[in-house]
Scaffold this motif. Structure first.
Motif: not given
Length: 159
Positions: A84, A86, A88-90, A112, A114-115, A118, A156-157, A159
């Motif tokens: 990724v 960016e 992600l923490d969703d 989402d 954004l997910v 990415q 979903i996490k 970095e």
């Protein structure tokens, strides 16, 4: 006096017999009574993997099933090793349907944007994970296999 007493007892017996009459109940009346008291939103036994089948308490069985599904999804998604750009923490939500035959399928997903940007292949990965789940024993209601749908959160996490 005896005649009055005898007449009294005879009349008492004749009129009180009406209270002992039984009423015949039809099968339709029984069905209506049963369905009125029937909770259609609860199952007697939740779907289960083979290692969760021996659990008899409903909440523990539900937790066992949910944990096993989550572990399976997380291990499948980790194996993909997505990259990724960016952090992600969703949380996305997966509506998992288990048929009365124990066949899992994705009913729908809440993901989402954004997910999706990415991880554009996340839908495919989740579908592949569901298709390769181990044998699931279906939920039952009064001993009859029934279909169920679960809302499964997937965190979903990255970095």
């Amino acid at each position: 006096m005896k005649k009055i007493l005898v007449l009294f007892w005879i009349s008492f017996l004749l009129f009180s017999c009406e209270e002992f009459k039984t009423r015949k109940i039809t099968s339709e009346e029984i069905l209506i009574e049963e369905t009125r008291d029937f909770n259609w939103h609860e199952v007697d036994e939740y779907p289960a993997f083979s290692e969760c089948r021996s659990i008899t308490e409903v909440e523990l069985a539900k937790a066992c099933f949910g944990n096993k599904v989550a572990q399976y999804f997380y291990s499948r998604l980790e194996a993909k090793q997505p990259v990724v750009t960016e952090a992600l923490d969703d949380t996305l939500y997966l509506y998992l349907k288990i048929s009365e035959n124990g066949k899992p399928a994705i009913d729908s997903m809440e993901i989402d944007s954004l997910v999706l940007r990415q991880l554009p292949q996340i839908r495919t990965w989740l579908s592949q994970s569901v298709d390769s789940l181990p044998k699931i024993y279906p939920a039952t209601k009064r001993g009859i296999p029934v279909k169920t749908t679960f809302r499964m959160p997937v965190v979903i996490k990255a970095e």
